[in-house]
Design a protein around this motif. Structure first.
Motif, mmCIF file in Angstrom:
data_model
loop_
_atom_site.group_PDB
_atom_site.id
_atom_site.type_symbol
_atom_site.label_atom_id
_atom_site.label_comp_id
_atom_site.label_asym_id
_atom_site.label_seq_id
_atom_site.Cartn_x
_atom_site.Cartn_y
_atom_site.Cartn_z
ATOM 1 N N CYS A 53 0.847 -1.192 0.000
ATOM 2 C CA CYS A 53 0.000 0.000 0.000
ATOM 3 C C CYS A 53 0.887 1.248 0.000
ATOM 4 C CB CYS A 53 -0.871 0.011 1.259
ATOM 5 S SG CYS A 53 0.125 -0.046 2.767
ATOM 6 N N GLN A 54 0.294 2.392 -0.245
ATOM 7 C CA GLN A 54 1.026 3.658 -0.205
ATOM 8 C C GLN A 54 1.152 4.103 1.260
ATOM 9 O OE1 GLN A 54 2.176 5.413 -3.036
ATOM 10 N NE2 GLN A 54 3.206 6.681 -1.522
ATOM 11 N N VAL A 55 2.373 4.194 1.761
ATOM 12 C CA VAL A 55 2.576 4.610 3.155
ATOM 13 C C VAL A 55 2.925 6.097 3.187
ATOM 14 C CG1 VAL A 55 3.911 4.229 5.266
ATOM 15 C CG2 VAL A 55 3.378 2.290 3.765
ATOM 16 N N PRO A 56 2.213 6.889 4.005
ATOM 17 C CA PRO A 56 2.478 8.332 4.036
ATOM 18 C C PRO A 56 3.928 8.646 4.416
ATOM 19 C CG PRO A 56 0.450 7.817 5.215
ATOM 20 C CD PRO A 56 1.105 6.507 4.892
ATOM 21 N N SER A 57 4.470 9.687 3.787
ATOM 22 C CA SER A 57 5.840 10.123 4.044
ATOM 23 C C SER A 57 5.875 11.627 3.818
ATOM 24 C CB SER A 57 6.773 9.407 3.057
ATOM 25 O OG SER A 57 8.073 9.288 3.589
ATOM 26 N N GLY A 58 6.806 12.331 4.482
ATOM 27 C CA GLY A 58 6.848 13.787 4.328
ATOM 28 C C GLY A 58 6.025 14.470 5.414
ATOM 29 N N ASP A 59 5.121 15.358 5.015
ATOM 30 C CA ASP A 59 4.228 16.000 5.992
ATOM 31 C C ASP A 59 3.068 15.044 6.269
ATOM 32 O OD1 ASP A 59 2.371 17.460 7.443
ATOM 33 O OD2 ASP A 59 2.341 19.187 6.115
ATOM 34 N N VAL A 60 3.126 14.377 7.414
ATOM 35 C CA VAL A 60 2.132 13.319 7.695
ATOM 36 C C VAL A 60 1.106 13.734 8.755
ATOM 37 C CG1 VAL A 60 3.705 11.441 7.026
ATOM 38 C CG2 VAL A 60 3.645 12.203 9.418
ATOM 39 N N TYR A 61 1.092 15.021 9.121
ATOM 40 C CA TYR A 61 0.207 15.455 10.211
ATOM 41 C C TYR A 61 -1.255 15.076 9.964
ATOM 42 C CZ TYR A 61 -2.027 18.518 13.684
ATOM 43 O OH TYR A 61 -2.774 18.991 14.731
ATOM 44 N N LYS A 62 -1.743 15.305 8.754
ATOM 45 C CA LYS A 62 -3.152 14.961 8.454
ATOM 46 C C LYS A 62 -3.392 13.457 8.575
ATOM 47 C CE LYS A 62 -4.516 18.863 5.494
ATOM 48 N NZ LYS A 62 -3.437 19.813 5.802
ATOM 49 N N ASN A 63 -2.417 12.677 8.096
ATOM 50 C CA ASN A 63 -2.547 11.211 8.177
ATOM 51 C C ASN A 63 -2.621 10.741 9.626
ATOM 52 O OD1 ASN A 63 -0.379 11.998 5.895
ATOM 53 N ND2 ASN A 63 -1.772 10.447 5.120
ATOM 54 N N ILE A 64 -1.847 11.415 10.486
ATOM 55 C CA ILE A 64 -1.816 11.036 11.899
ATOM 56 C C ILE A 64 -3.135 11.372 12.589
ATOM 57 C CG2 ILE A 64 -0.809 11.915 14.071
ATOM 58 C CD1 ILE A 64 1.939 11.457 12.506
ATOM 59 N N LEU A 65 -3.734 12.503 12.197
ATOM 60 C CA LEU A 65 -5.047 12.843 12.770
ATOM 61 C C LEU A 65 -6.084 11.830 12.327
ATOM 62 C CD1 LEU A 65 -5.320 16.720 12.274
ATOM 63 C CD2 LEU A 65 -4.799 15.490 14.380
ATOM 64 N N GLU A 66 -5.928 11.348 11.114
ATOM 65 C CA GLU A 66 -6.943 10.485 10.512
ATOM 66 C C GLU A 66 -6.953 9.081 11.092
ATOM 67 O OE1 GLU A 66 -8.519 9.632 5.998
ATOM 68 O OE2 GLU A 66 -6.443 10.254 6.279
ATOM 69 N N ARG A 67 -5.772 8.489 11.219
ATOM 70 C CA ARG A 67 -5.746 7.089 11.648
ATOM 71 C C ARG A 67 -4.372 6.709 12.159
ATOM 72 N NH1 ARG A 67 -3.339 3.938 7.390
ATOM 73 N NH2 ARG A 67 -2.684 5.393 5.782
ATOM 74 N N TYR A 68 -4.331 5.570 12.833
ATOM 75 C CA TYR A 68 -3.060 5.031 13.311
ATOM 76 C C TYR A 68 -2.401 4.278 12.161
ATOM 77 C CZ TYR A 68 -0.565 0.957 15.069
ATOM 78 O OH TYR A 68 0.338 -0.042 15.254
ATOM 79 N N PHE A 69 -1.197 4.639 11.772
ATOM 80 C CA PHE A 69 -0.563 3.888 10.682
ATOM 81 C C PHE A 69 0.921 3.580 10.907
ATOM 82 C CE2 PHE A 69 0.172 8.293 9.571
ATOM 83 C CZ PHE A 69 1.448 8.299 9.030
ATOM 84 N N ILE A 70 1.536 4.188 11.923
ATOM 85 C CA ILE A 70 2.962 3.967 12.156
ATOM 86 C C ILE A 70 3.138 2.886 13.222
ATOM 87 C CG2 ILE A 70 5.093 5.021 13.047
ATOM 88 C CD1 ILE A 70 3.974 7.720 11.990
#
Length: 339
Positions: free
Chosen positions: A159-176
């Motif tokens: 899958c595509q894993v977020p990288s770079g500015d990940v603040y929005k991804n972190i608010l959205e869901r747990y992925f790390i």
């Protein structure tokens, strides 16, 4: 002074020190394997700090006997369990590495983990604070379970894993996967380390750091994370575990840090999931406080108001929900921080 391979010696000397802070609590069965994985790293410049958080089993004995046969490392022996966040901060205050790893006493690092993460980090600009990777989950006896991110036949994330500015991804869901992170020590210090008032560290650290710094995803499987029934992640549904309380504190911080409407929308959606969890965990008063925070962002709407009403009525749903989690839901080692 230059050796016969002058330049080569120099590059080796220029490699940065990495501090591994290993916190252990009642993990006597696994601590030796965790420690061994630090000493088998192919990367030579490591400062190891081990903190025994007042274990009641023989964890400290395992650490002490390991110390007898291994290169020097520092041991901090806590007489009381000071919690995960404070224990890590104890290590952070004496960390000398440019980068730092937060390792649990039951996780295992693959031999070239530090080497590969340092190489990635050194190629990045200063505004990167974290390099994280994929992980393999292992069971109680070390049996191999699934990967954190599903992989293709080449072992790369499918899958595509977020990288770079990940603040929005972190608010959205747990992925790390938390133990895979290597963090820039200076960034951690700038943020004042982990927040010691919280029951766990990662969601808070992610929110506070990713709003200011970038994250880099290195697509390799470099850590084995152990999944146990006693894992912190299972505690979120236990009333009074303090975990939902910690989420509430972090959501308030995120509210203050948000930069645009999209971030408020994502935070609102996340708060709604926490309100549901408050009902399941019978943290009724907390649900009402979450609702108040949600109301600052948007109208809670009928469904959420209904859940909050059930909380106000103190409906005892926890037993049924825990039965469902433990017996019916496919047991995936999702962090308690996942949802």
């Amino acid at each position: 002074m230059k050796g016969p391979h002058g330049a080569h010696d120099m590059t080796n000397l220029e490699k940065p020190l990495v501090t591994v802070i290993l916190t252990a609590y009642n993990q006597e069965k696994y601590t030796e394997e965790a420690l061994t994985s630090v000493f088998y790293q192919t990367y030579p410049y490591i400062q190891l700090i081990v903190i025994d958080n007042a274990s009641k089993d023989n964890t400290l004995g395992v650490i002490e006997s390991f110390k007898g046969k291994a290169p020097a490392f520092q041991v901090i022996r806590n007489r009381h369990n000071v919690g995960l966040c404070r224990a890590f901060n104890q290590g952070l205050t004496i960390a000398q590495g440019k980068y730092v790893i937060d390792l649990s006493g039951d996780d295992v690092m693959i031999a070239d983990r530090i080497e590969k993460q340092v190489e990635a980090f050194e190629a990045l600009s200063e505004d990167y604070a974290v390099v994280f990777t994929n992980a393999r989950y292992i069971g109680k006896a070390g049996q191999q379970l699934h990967y954190h991110y599903e992989t293709d036949n080449k072992g790369k994330a499918a899958c595509q894993v977020p990288s770079g500015d990940v603040y929005k991804n972190i608010l959205e869901r747990y992925f790390i996967c938390t133990p895979t992170m290597m963090m820039r020590t200076a960034a951690l210090q700038l943020l004042g380390g982990y927040d010691e008032t919280l029951a766990f560290e990662d969601f808070d650290f992610w929110v506070r750091s990713s709003v200011r710094f970038k994250y880099f995803y290195l697509d390799e499987i470099l850590t084995k994370k152990r999944v146990l029934k006693t894992s912190l992640s299972t505690g979120v549904y236990k009333k009074g575990s303090g975990m939902l309380q910690s989420y509430y504190a972090v959501c308030n911080k995120a509210y203050d840090l948000n930069r645009d409407q999209k971030e408020f929308d994502l935070l609102a959606a996340r708060i709604r999931t926490f309100i549901r969890k408050c009902l399941y965990a019978q943290e009724f008063e907390l649900a009402v406080r979450f609702r108040r925070l949600l109301n600052y962002i948007e109208n809670p709407g009928l469904q959420t108001e209904l859940i909050v009403l059930m909380c106000r009525l103190h409906l005892p749903v926890n037993f049924a929900y825990r039965f469902y989690i433990e017996n019916l839901k496919k047991l995936t080692p999702q962090e308690g921080f996942a949802f």
